[in-house]
Scaffold this motif. Sequence first.
Motif, PDB file in Angstrom:
ATOM      1  N   ARG A   1      -9.691   2.282  -1.371  1.00 31.91           N
ATOM      2  CA  ARG A   1      -9.888   2.527   0.056  1.00 31.91           C
ATOM      3  C   ARG A   1     -10.401   1.283   0.766  1.00 31.91           C
ATOM      4  O   ARG A   1     -10.580   1.290   1.983  1.00 31.91           O
ATOM      5  CB  ARG A   1     -10.851   3.687   0.265  1.00 31.91           C
ATOM      6  CG  ARG A   1     -12.217   3.453  -0.334  1.00 31.91           C
ATOM      7  CD  ARG A   1     -13.105   4.662  -0.202  1.00 31.91           C
ATOM      8  NE  ARG A   1     -13.295   5.044   1.197  1.00 31.91           N
ATOM      9  CZ  ARG A   1     -14.141   5.987   1.586  1.00 31.91           C
ATOM     10  NH1 ARG A   1     -14.829   6.656   0.704  1.00 31.91           N
ATOM     11  NH2 ARG A   1     -14.260   6.279   2.859  1.00 31.91           N
TER      12      ARG A   1
ATOM     13  N   ASN B   1      -2.257  14.333 -10.412  1.00 35.66           N
ATOM     14  CA  ASN B   1      -2.670  14.964  -9.173  1.00 35.66           C
ATOM     15  C   ASN B   1      -1.929  16.286  -8.994  1.00 35.66           C
ATOM     16  O   ASN B   1      -0.834  16.468  -9.536  1.00 35.66           O
ATOM     17  CB  ASN B   1      -2.362  14.030  -7.999  1.00 35.66           C
ATOM     18  CG  ASN B   1      -3.062  14.479  -6.722  1.00 35.66           C
ATOM     19  OD1 ASN B   1      -4.226  14.855  -6.773  1.00 35.66           O
ATOM     20  ND2 ASN B   1      -2.370  14.418  -5.603  1.00 35.66           N
TER      21      ASN B   1
ATOM     22  N   VAL C   1     -12.481   8.503  -5.169  1.00 35.19           N
ATOM     23  CA  VAL C   1     -12.328   7.643  -3.989  1.00 35.19           C
ATOM     24  C   VAL C   1     -12.739   8.407  -2.732  1.00 35.19           C
ATOM     25  O   VAL C   1     -13.422   7.875  -1.845  1.00 35.19           O
ATOM     26  CB  VAL C   1     -10.870   7.138  -3.887  1.00 35.19           C
ATOM     27  CG1 VAL C   1     -10.664   6.378  -2.581  1.00 35.19           C
ATOM     28  CG2 VAL C   1     -10.536   6.244  -5.066  1.00 35.19           C
TER      29      VAL C   1
ATOM     30  N   ALA D   1      -5.026   9.920 -13.812  1.00 34.68           N
ATOM     31  CA  ALA D   1      -4.374   9.626 -12.537  1.00 34.68           C
ATOM     32  C   ALA D   1      -3.502  10.773 -12.049  1.00 34.68           C
ATOM     33  O   ALA D   1      -2.852  10.663 -11.014  1.00 34.68           O
ATOM     34  CB  ALA D   1      -3.523   8.355 -12.677  1.00 34.68           C
TER      35      ALA D   1
ATOM     36  N   ARG E   1       0.833  -1.194   0.000  1.00 30.06           N
ATOM     37  CA  ARG E   1       0.000   0.000   0.000  1.00 30.06           C
ATOM     38  C   ARG E   1       0.870   1.247   0.000  1.00 30.06           C
ATOM     39  O   ARG E   1       1.789   1.378   0.811  1.00 30.06           O
ATOM     40  CB  ARG E   1      -0.906   0.027   1.233  1.00 30.06           C
ATOM     41  CG  ARG E   1      -1.935  -1.078   1.315  1.00 30.06           C
ATOM     42  CD  ARG E   1      -2.711  -0.929   2.617  1.00 30.06           C
ATOM     43  NE  ARG E   1      -3.721  -1.951   2.779  1.00 30.06           N
ATOM     44  CZ  ARG E   1      -4.440  -2.112   3.898  1.00 30.06           C
ATOM     45  NH1 ARG E   1      -4.227  -1.287   4.924  1.00 30.06           N
ATOM     46  NH2 ARG E   1      -5.341  -3.069   3.983  1.00 30.06           N
TER      47      ARG E   1
ATOM     48  N   ALA F   1       2.772  11.769  -5.687  1.00 28.96           N
ATOM     49  CA  ALA F   1       1.674  11.038  -6.311  1.00 28.96           C
ATOM     50  C   ALA F   1       1.924  10.744  -7.783  1.00 28.96           C
ATOM     51  O   ALA F   1       1.436   9.757  -8.325  1.00 28.96           O
ATOM     52  CB  ALA F   1       0.360  11.805  -6.156  1.00 28.96           C
TER      53      ALA F   1
ATOM     54  N   ARG G   1      -2.468   2.423  -4.671  1.00 31.90           N
ATOM     55  CA  ARG G   1      -2.392   3.750  -4.040  1.00 31.90           C
ATOM     56  C   ARG G   1      -3.543   3.777  -3.020  1.00 31.90           C
ATOM     57  O   ARG G   1      -4.714   3.866  -3.406  1.00 31.90           O
ATOM     58  CB  ARG G   1      -2.577   4.853  -5.081  1.00 31.90           C
ATOM     59  CG  ARG G   1      -1.786   4.689  -6.386  1.00 31.90           C
ATOM     60  CD  ARG G   1      -0.328   5.004  -6.224  1.00 31.90           C
ATOM     61  NE  ARG G   1       0.382   4.954  -7.504  1.00 31.90           N
ATOM     62  CZ  ARG G   1       0.750   6.022  -8.203  1.00 31.90           C
ATOM     63  NH1 ARG G   1       0.440   7.227  -7.763  1.00 31.90           N
ATOM     64  NH2 ARG G   1       1.423   5.880  -9.326  1.00 31.90           N
ATOM     65  N   TYR G   2      -3.209   3.661  -1.750  1.00 32.61           N
ATOM     66  CA  TYR G   2      -4.238   3.474  -0.725  1.00 32.61           C
ATOM     67  C   TYR G   2      -4.592   4.797  -0.068  1.00 32.61           C
ATOM     68  O   TYR G   2      -3.713   5.565   0.352  1.00 32.61           O
ATOM     69  CB  TYR G   2      -3.744   2.494   0.342  1.00 32.61           C
ATOM     70  CG  TYR G   2      -4.821   2.052   1.300  1.00 32.61           C
ATOM     71  CD1 TYR G   2      -5.799   1.151   0.910  1.00 32.61           C
ATOM     72  CD2 TYR G   2      -4.856   2.556   2.605  1.00 32.61           C
ATOM     73  CE1 TYR G   2      -6.793   0.745   1.787  1.00 32.61           C
ATOM     74  CE2 TYR G   2      -5.847   2.163   3.486  1.00 32.61           C
ATOM     75  CZ  TYR G   2      -6.814   1.251   3.073  1.00 32.61           C
ATOM     76  OH  TYR G   2      -7.808   0.861   3.940  1.00 32.61           O
ATOM     77  N   LEU G   3      -5.883   5.077   0.001  1.00 31.47           N
ATOM     78  CA  LEU G   3      -6.380   6.289   0.639  1.00 31.47           C
ATOM     79  C   LEU G   3      -7.135   5.878   1.903  1.00 31.47           C
ATOM     80  O   LEU G   3      -8.200   5.260   1.830  1.00 31.47           O
ATOM     81  CB  LEU G   3      -7.283   7.066  -0.310  1.00 31.47           C
ATOM     82  CG  LEU G   3      -6.603   7.541  -1.608  1.00 31.47           C
ATOM     83  CD1 LEU G   3      -7.602   8.224  -2.517  1.00 31.47           C
ATOM     84  CD2 LEU G   3      -5.454   8.488  -1.295  1.00 31.47           C
TER      85      LEU G   3
ATOM     86  N   GLN H   1      -8.464  10.246  -7.440  1.00 31.60           N
ATOM     87  CA  GLN H   1      -8.378  10.412  -5.995  1.00 31.60           C
ATOM     88  C   GLN H   1      -9.654  11.038  -5.434  1.00 31.60           C
ATOM     89  O   GLN H   1     -10.142  10.655  -4.366  1.00 31.60           O
ATOM     90  CB  GLN H   1      -7.171  11.288  -5.641  1.00 31.60           C
ATOM     91  CG  GLN H   1      -5.838  10.709  -6.105  1.00 31.60           C
ATOM     92  CD  GLN H   1      -5.439  11.175  -7.495  1.00 31.60           C
ATOM     93  OE1 GLN H   1      -6.289  11.290  -8.385  1.00 31.60           O
ATOM     94  NE2 GLN H   1      -4.159  11.441  -7.689  1.00 31.60           N
TER      95      GLN H   1
ATOM     96  N   TYR I   1      -6.348   3.297  -7.356  1.00 32.95           N
ATOM     97  CA  TYR I   1      -6.597   3.996  -6.099  1.00 32.95           C
ATOM     98  C   TYR I   1      -7.699   3.231  -5.364  1.00 32.95           C
ATOM     99  O   TYR I   1      -8.730   2.887  -5.966  1.00 32.95           O
ATOM    100  CB  TYR I   1      -7.037   5.437  -6.348  1.00 32.95           C
ATOM    101  CG  TYR I   1      -5.934   6.306  -6.888  1.00 32.95           C
ATOM    102  CD1 TYR I   1      -5.077   6.987  -6.023  1.00 32.95           C
ATOM    103  CD2 TYR I   1      -5.731   6.446  -8.255  1.00 32.95           C
ATOM    104  CE1 TYR I   1      -4.053   7.788  -6.502  1.00 32.95           C
ATOM    105  CE2 TYR I   1      -4.711   7.237  -8.748  1.00 32.95           C
ATOM    106  CZ  TYR I   1      -3.877   7.907  -7.880  1.00 32.95           C
ATOM    107  OH  TYR I   1      -2.862   8.685  -8.361  1.00 32.95           O
TER     108      TYR I   1
END
Length: 840
Positions: A315, A237, A251, A235, A64, A74, A101-103, A248, A313
């Motif tokens: 969660r 940012n 999510v 993607a 992660r 990012a 890519r963990y939020l 992002q 991305y």
Amino acid sequence: MENFVLKIGRPRRTSRRADSPEMDVVKNFGDKLFEAIFQDDVHTCFRGSLDECACHDAVGLRVRLRLADAPELADVPWEYLYYNSTLNRFLSLSVETPLVRYLDLPERIRSLGVKPPLRILVMISSPSNYPELNVEQEWARLNEALADLKRRGLVELHRLGRASLVALQKQLRQDEYHIFHFVGHGGIDKQTQEGVLILEDDNGLSTPVSGQELGMLLHDERTLRLALLNACEGARNARSDPFAGVAQSLVQQGIPAVIAMQFEVTDEAAITLAHQFYDALADGYPVDAALTEARKTIFTKLRNIEWGTPVLYMRSPDGRIFDIEDTPKSEPSPPKRARVFISYKRNVEPDQAVAQQVYQALSQTHEVFIDQNMLVGTPWVERIMKELHESDFLVTLLSAQAVQSEMLQHEIATAHDLAKRQNGRPKILPVRLAFHEPFQYPLNTYLDPLNWALWQTPEDTPRLIDELKRAITGEPLPKSGPPPKVQGAPPQPSRFTPPHIQAPPSLDMPEGTMELQSPFYVKRNTDDIALAAITRQGVTITIKAPRQMGKSSLLIRTMAEARQRGKRVAFLDFQLFDKATLNNADHFYRQFCAVLTDRLEMPDRLADFWKAELGNNQSCSRYVSRYLLSELKSPLVLAMDEVESIFDTEFRSDFFGMLRNWHNSRAIDPIWKQLDLALVTSTEPYQLIQNLNQSPFNVGEVIDLADFTLEQVADLNQRHGAPLTPGDEQHLMTILSGHPYLVRRALYLVASKRLSATELFSQATDERGPFGDHLRYHLFRFHGKKDLIEGMQQVIRHNTCTDDLVFFRLRGAGLVKREGRAVVPRCQLYSVYFREHLNG
């Protein structure tokens, strides 16, 4: 970092192959990135976690990336993390180490129980004031990619009528969906620094929509758990806000998982991604593992580095956004009814009789299409294309006459191309009808690798039908490889073959390149120019004419003259380079040199002479001059047929500029005087090479082949035994205008007593007449090409063509010609036929 992104993230005009320098670039970058992050205790912990996972079956280590507190990181392409020292692999290419890519957001995500199919809502946006997308083609490709999943009941595709927020909101009120799939343009709003998708307003113009705006609509959809955004910069940012990008932001707005692209993605990679990702997702894989499966397929199948383009991305802590219910066991379903297309030569026996019997037998258990009793015109063409696209199998009946059919060849070629895009569908099942000769080009490129069935006499029909039935259920056809020559006397004609159908052995079939000793070859004044030129040293010859004018026949005579003069000859046909190669400059140049080396029967030394840092043109020139020409120490003729295949590539100017440089270099470097160039093209090249000083087509000897004159038609008539009267010769000239192939076909049919002169002229424009196969082939080639149809209509109605590029394409196909300032159909036959069938 910027240099790395420039090297691997450039647009789709450049391919990124696994065997190209870009693979070394990403490995080197990924290795350095890994070493920068996984140091000391971090590396020890990572290594220990991997070892712990290895002790438990079916347990992996999810990597992660939590970048919310470091948004400036990012845009780093983390997907290329490469563990070189121990595993020698990219982390994101293994389901044991999927990378996300963990939020970490407070709202808890639970998996959604789903009974197949997964319902996918597709939005394809192409505003009129942005670079146009072929919306229908994008939709067709997505359907083709997921065709087998749809048939298995695992996914459903639903297309949004208009790519606007209002239309999306309305559709979401009317039905429930599990996945939102977007195809279109994306970017960064310069004022707000937010990522946006470009949707359409009510007038079809662009309207930028942020991830927050889109997320507000999608958030309330309880069943919608995933968004896949096939858009540039989806993607990306902002460096100051971790949630400024579209993915992002979605999510953050509650979508459990979003896949977006950090670089532009090619169509082939996008199709592969969609198919493999949705397939693995439907099989119950967590979303990160499903994406890893798709990455692996892109890596192994396409052999390029685009597997690192998608970014996930997420969660959801464990990646399980769906719980796919197993389909309950039920009674065995009846055998699947396959869709079968039967391709054969019409109005020929035994082809037609066998086709009808096969059709009747297979129709009892399958959906079978056969081209009989259909309406003529463009709707007919659309029906043929539709059936080919939807077929699971193409049964093609190949007799001595069928293999000469332009229409049958094109159906096989179309099926072959479709199979590469549709996961092997339709599968080609060749059947030889009392035909024992090796397949000739181009059929050999499609059929030689395949098993085939053999029909010799009517008594073989039941066995043939049984073999085809078994092949449709998965068994192979019984034969493979080139058939053995029949020893002794050839087999007797079957009772389906009327005696008069066989042409006298002294007659040549009118199709294809003519043999050197053919008594029916018509020598034109321009032949002497080519043959005289090739006797000199260091010459460039261009043979230019529409298709079926005898270009290739003149080329082989030029090659024969060169051999008699002691020159080595290497022949290259550019039609043999597949589409994947022609879409990849790096691969093409290397294959060009490899094929040339093979033709000369020399050892391949590309690895010794190729210098990637010099670029393709210089490396190719270096290989040819320093190795091939130096080792040969004798004159070499490089004969290249169908060079117009290069005109649609992005590197055409570079490649032809290289050939022009070889021509010019003869004046300053003696080694290049050993090389002769002989180029054959059916398309006018000047409109496609912007700098004429880079063109090899306007130097040396340029030979334009002309149609036959009345005197040449009369001479050819005599060689066929004078089946036509002088009046018939004039009539033939009137309707065909000396078209070399059609004149030869007319004389062949009358001389072989297949039909009389009266029947020839009365049936000339009939779809089942003497030129029907040829005319249907051209009509088939018009399918889906609106600009060419409109151009041909303009020629027929007004004797003009306002688009020069369209004119050159029609002229290259041999359909039109210029008379003074007017543009007219090539011959009266074309004028009459296409006026009717193109509604001209």
